[in-house]
Design a protein around this motif. Structure first.
Motif, PDB file in Angstrom:
ATOM      1  N   LEU A  23      35.812  83.508  66.945  1.00 11.00           N
ATOM      2  CA  LEU A  23      35.226  83.517  68.269  1.00 11.00           C
ATOM      3  C   LEU A  23      35.299  82.105  68.845  1.00 11.00           C
ATOM      4  N   HIS A  24      35.782  81.960  70.067  1.00 12.62           N
ATOM      5  CA  HIS A  24      35.762  80.690  70.792  1.00 12.62           C
ATOM      6  C   HIS A  24      34.628  80.801  71.804  1.00 12.62           C
ATOM      7  N   THR A  25      33.649  79.904  71.714  1.00 13.72           N
ATOM      8  CA  THR A  25      32.481  80.007  72.571  1.00 13.72           C
ATOM      9  C   THR A  25      31.989  78.629  72.976  1.00 13.72           C
ATOM     10  N   ASN A  26      31.272  78.578  74.095  1.00 14.60           N
ATOM     11  CA  ASN A  26      30.649  77.338  74.534  1.00 14.60           C
ATOM     12  C   ASN A  26      29.328  77.161  73.802  1.00 14.60           C
ATOM     13  N   VAL A  27      29.164  76.023  73.142  1.00 10.77           N
ATOM     14  CA  VAL A  27      27.940  75.724  72.411  1.00 10.77           C
ATOM     15  C   VAL A  27      27.271  74.548  73.110  1.00 10.77           C
ATOM     16  N   THR A  28      25.991  74.690  73.448  1.00 12.02           N
ATOM     17  CA  THR A  28      25.243  73.646  74.124  1.00 12.02           C
ATOM     18  C   THR A  28      24.321  72.965  73.120  1.00 12.02           C
ATOM     19  N   TYR A  29      24.403  71.645  73.058  1.00 13.55           N
ATOM     20  CA  TYR A  29      23.566  70.831  72.183  1.00 13.55           C
ATOM     21  C   TYR A  29      22.526  70.112  73.027  1.00 13.55           C
ATOM     22  N   ILE A  30      21.276  70.131  72.595  1.00 13.19           N
ATOM     23  CA  ILE A  30      20.214  69.357  73.223  1.00 13.19           C
ATOM     24  C   ILE A  30      19.869  68.245  72.250  1.00 13.19           C
ATOM     25  N   GLN A  31      20.091  66.989  72.679  1.00 14.96           N
ATOM     26  CA  GLN A  31      19.921  65.850  71.790  1.00 14.96           C
ATOM     27  C   GLN A  31      18.938  64.849  72.365  1.00 14.96           C
ATOM     28  N   LYS A  32      18.222  64.170  71.457  1.00 16.38           N
ATOM     29  CA  LYS A  32      17.436  63.005  71.827  1.00 16.38           C
ATOM     30  C   LYS A  32      18.349  61.798  71.677  1.00 16.38           C
ATOM     31  N   ARG A  33      18.362  60.920  72.691  1.00 16.01           N
ATOM     32  CA  ARG A  33      19.227  59.743  72.653  1.00 16.01           C
ATOM     33  C   ARG A  33      18.416  58.483  72.914  1.00 16.01           C
TER      34      ARG A  33
END
Length: 64
Positions: A23-33
């Motif tokens: 499966l090719h899918t968009n993955v969203t990451y929420i990061q603290k920077r």
């Protein structure tokens, strides 16, 4: 100036699920920077299905 900011980043990734296969899918990451440059930790990552549902990425395994 804030020291820690929250940033979302979306990438196209290859995933594998036993029911659907590759499966090719968009993955969203929420990061603290730190200073909006250095990533400290990933708070959450999720993907959107073809039907618009939001799913956590723990249910599928990265393919190699």
């Amino acid at each position: 100036m804030k020291l820690i900011k929250i940033k979302r980043k979306t990438r196209l990734e290859k995933r594998f699920t036993p029911k659907m296969g590759k499966l090719h899918t968009n993955v969203t990451y929420i990061q603290k920077r730190l200073f909006n440059i250095i990533p400290i930790e990933t708070v959450h990552k999720y993907r959107e299905t073809y039907y618009g549902e939001i799913k956590a990425c723990e249910d599928c395994v990265l393919s190699k």
